[in-house]
Design a protein around this motif. Structure first.
Motif: not given
Length: 104
Positions: A2, A45, A49
């Motif tokens: 990610n 977030k 992530w």
């Protein structure tokens, strides 16, 4: 992996990077901006992530540290790409690919 790309307004540089790496077989890319006027504003977030965060300028790193602290589990890499490009500019694409490749 990610990967989060960050610029100021999330209009030109970070969305270009996200688009370039969108169909990569091993990279999941997102983009966000540090400005209150950003198209997509960076939030906790995004930080949680991401496994790697690429910021376009040192000021973006500083703004992230101010907002979220400076204790990150992931590496934050400053690419030193100035805000002089439009979305999907060929020179921007070349610069992104060259600089990001050294880390991925």
């Amino acid at each position: 992996m990610n990967v989060l790309f960050v610029c100021s307004r999330n209009e030109w540089r970070s969305p270009t990077a996200e688009t370039i790496y969108r169909n990569h077989p091993t990279i999941f890319a997102k983009s966000a901006g540090t400005s209150s006027s950003a198209r997509i504003k960076i939030n906790q977030k995004h930080i949680d992530w991401a496994e790697v965060i690429f910021v376009m300028e040192k000021k973006h790193l500083q703004l992230i540290e101010q907002k979220f602290g400076n204790h990150f589990r992931q590496k934050i890499i400053v690419l030193n790409i100035e805000d002089v490009y439009q979305y999907m500019d060929e020179e921007l694409i070349d610069e992104l690919k060259t600089k990001v490749a050294a880390y991925l």
